[in-house]
Design an enzyme around this catalytic site. Structure first.
Site, mmCIF file in Angstrom:
data_model
loop_
_atom_site.group_PDB
_atom_site.id
_atom_site.type_symbol
_atom_site.label_atom_id
_atom_site.label_comp_id
_atom_site.label_asym_id
_atom_site.label_seq_id
_atom_site.Cartn_x
_atom_site.Cartn_y
_atom_site.Cartn_z
ATOM 1 N N HIS A 187 -6.554 4.201 -4.764
ATOM 2 C CA HIS A 187 -5.168 3.732 -4.894
ATOM 3 C C HIS A 187 -4.800 3.685 -6.376
ATOM 4 O O HIS A 187 -5.455 3.017 -7.169
ATOM 5 C CB HIS A 187 -5.054 2.348 -4.255
ATOM 6 N N ASP A 220 -1.985 2.738 -9.004
ATOM 7 C CA ASP A 220 -0.772 1.934 -9.179
ATOM 8 C C ASP A 220 -0.007 2.375 -10.415
ATOM 9 O O ASP A 220 -0.495 2.256 -11.542
ATOM 10 C CB ASP A 220 -1.148 0.453 -9.318
ATOM 11 N N HIS A 274 0.824 4.884 -5.658
ATOM 12 C CA HIS A 274 1.845 3.881 -5.338
ATOM 13 C C HIS A 274 2.807 3.808 -6.520
ATOM 14 O O HIS A 274 2.459 3.277 -7.573
ATOM 15 C CB HIS A 274 1.123 2.547 -5.090
ATOM 16 N N SER A 298 -7.959 -0.249 -5.775
ATOM 17 C CA SER A 298 -6.889 -0.034 -6.744
ATOM 18 C C SER A 298 -7.482 0.009 -8.145
ATOM 19 O O SER A 298 -8.073 -0.972 -8.614
ATOM 20 C CB SER A 298 -5.871 -1.173 -6.667
ATOM 21 N N ASP A 316 -1.308 -4.236 0.625
ATOM 22 C CA ASP A 316 -1.667 -4.157 -0.788
ATOM 23 C C ASP A 316 -1.281 -5.471 -1.470
ATOM 24 O O ASP A 316 -0.113 -5.850 -1.468
ATOM 25 C CB ASP A 316 -0.888 -2.979 -1.397
ATOM 26 N N MET A 326 5.599 2.345 -8.306
ATOM 27 C CA MET A 326 6.483 1.193 -8.504
ATOM 28 C C MET A 326 7.435 1.590 -9.624
ATOM 29 O O MET A 326 7.283 1.193 -10.784
ATOM 30 C CB MET A 326 5.641 -0.042 -8.849
ATOM 31 N N MET A 363 3.811 -4.558 1.316
ATOM 32 C CA MET A 363 3.225 -5.310 0.203
ATOM 33 C C MET A 363 2.940 -6.754 0.626
ATOM 34 O O MET A 363 3.793 -7.420 1.215
ATOM 35 C CB MET A 363 4.186 -5.326 -0.994
ATOM 36 N N MET A 377 3.306 1.824 -12.636
ATOM 37 C CA MET A 377 4.364 0.847 -12.924
ATOM 38 C C MET A 377 5.175 1.308 -14.125
ATOM 39 O O MET A 377 4.613 1.685 -15.151
ATOM 40 C CB MET A 377 3.738 -0.509 -13.237
HETATM 41 C C1 DX5 Z 1 0.365 -4.807 -7.181
HETATM 42 C C2 DX5 Z 1 -0.355 -3.494 -6.981
HETATM 43 C C3 DX5 Z 1 -1.628 -3.672 -6.255
HETATM 44 C C4 DX5 Z 1 -2.640 -4.436 -7.034
HETATM 45 C C5 DX5 Z 1 -3.607 -5.060 -6.092
HETATM 46 O O1 DX5 Z 1 1.473 -4.596 -7.940
HETATM 47 O O2 DX5 Z 1 0.451 -2.627 -6.232
HETATM 48 O O3 DX5 Z 1 -2.166 -2.439 -5.830
HETATM 49 O O4 DX5 Z 1 -3.338 -3.665 -7.944
HETATM 50 O O5 DX5 Z 1 -4.433 -5.888 -6.820
HETATM 51 P P1 DX5 Z 1 -5.216 -7.104 -6.180
HETATM 52 O O6 DX5 Z 1 -6.090 -6.529 -5.119
HETATM 53 O O7 DX5 Z 1 -5.954 -7.659 -7.329
HETATM 54 O O8 DX5 Z 1 -4.179 -8.030 -5.607
HETATM 55 ZN ZN ZN Z 2 -0.496 -0.781 -5.183
#
Ligand code: DX5
Ligand code: ZN
Length: 231
Positions: free
Chosen positions: A41, A43, A74, A17, A182, A76, A144, A45
């Site tokens: 990956h 992320d 991903h 990620s 994840d 979010m 998750m 947000m």
């Molecule tokens: C959480 C994200 C994850 C996150 C994982 O909101 O979706 O992908 O980056 O990070 P680690 O591996 O540090 O838990």
């Molecule tokens: Zn993620």
């Protein structure tokens, strides 16, 4: 770009990620782990679905020329439908939306129409029944193992029951579906997740926050393989 494929469904995949990488040197960070990782990956947000903001399509587009990995985005986001096209155009290969957002069937159709590989995510407290009706229509189920929003949180082991249930449903129905976990994945938790049935492991801190990210990715893969061989 959309021709970059995800590889064999069900195979072990390590997906770092980028949330835990140095955004000021993202291309270099991604290049450093290239040899020992499978997908990337991403992320996303929106500050609404989760209490944090990260990156969007412009970063995906900027990173695209530096990597030929499958970009596993991903989302979010509360309104992914507004941005799916932009992600597809910027070089995303797969997008994953959250079941908590609702109107899942419409989102799945939209992703398909855009030529994206289709993912559906569920938070740790979502019951298996929330995703079950969609299993035949998606390519990836993301369960998750932390509540989304931040990297560096602790793995929630209770989710493994849901992972095992999903794995049984996939195997029993001979479904072509990847099962991704994840959050809080490291050398200790990776084998727990793979022995429960996960085949795609997302790891942020356990790769990019380590002194040697390439070595960390190798260790993570080995640990994950151990879990697969004793399931
Ligand atoms: C959480 C994200 C994850 C996150 C994982 O909101 O979706 O992908 O980056 O990070 P680690 O591996 O540090 O838990
Ligand atoms: Zn993620």
């Amino acid at each position: 770009m959309l021709s970059i494929d995800a590889g064999t469904t069900g195979a072990l995949r390590v997906a770092p990620s980028i949330l835990a990488a140095d955004f000021g040197a993202l291309a270099r960070a991604v290049g450093e782990v290239d040899a020992e990782t499978d997908w990337l990956h991403v992320d996303v947000m929106d500050g609404h679905f989760v209490p944090n903001v990260s990156i969007g399509p412009p970063v995906v587009q900027s990173l695209r020329p530096y990597s030929n990995k499958f970009f596993d985005c991903h989302l979010m986001m509360s309104e992914p439908e507004r941005y799916l096209e932009a992600f597809a155009k910027s070089g995303a290969n797969g997008c994953t939306v959250h079941v908590e957002v609702g109107h899942t069937a419409d989102l799945i159709r939209q992703m398909r129409d855009l030529g994206l590989r289709v993912g559906l995510a569920a938070n740790p407290d979502a019951p298996f029944e929330a995703v079950e009706p969609f299993l035949e229509d998606i390519d990836l189920l993301l369960l998750m193992t932390v509540f989304p929003g931040f990297g560096g949180q602790s793995f929630i082991p209770d989710v493994m029951e849901k992972v095992a249930r999903a794995r049984h449903a996939i195997d029993d129905g001979a479904l072509a579906l990847d099962l991704e976990v994840d959050g809080g994945i490291d050398e200790v938790t990776a084998p727990i997740a793979t022995s429960a049935g996960a085949n795609v492991l997302v790891a942020g801190s356990a790769i990019f926050a380590r002194a040697n990210p390439l070595e960390a990715a190798t260790l993570l893969r080995r640990a994950a393989e151990r879990g697969r061989s004793c399931d």
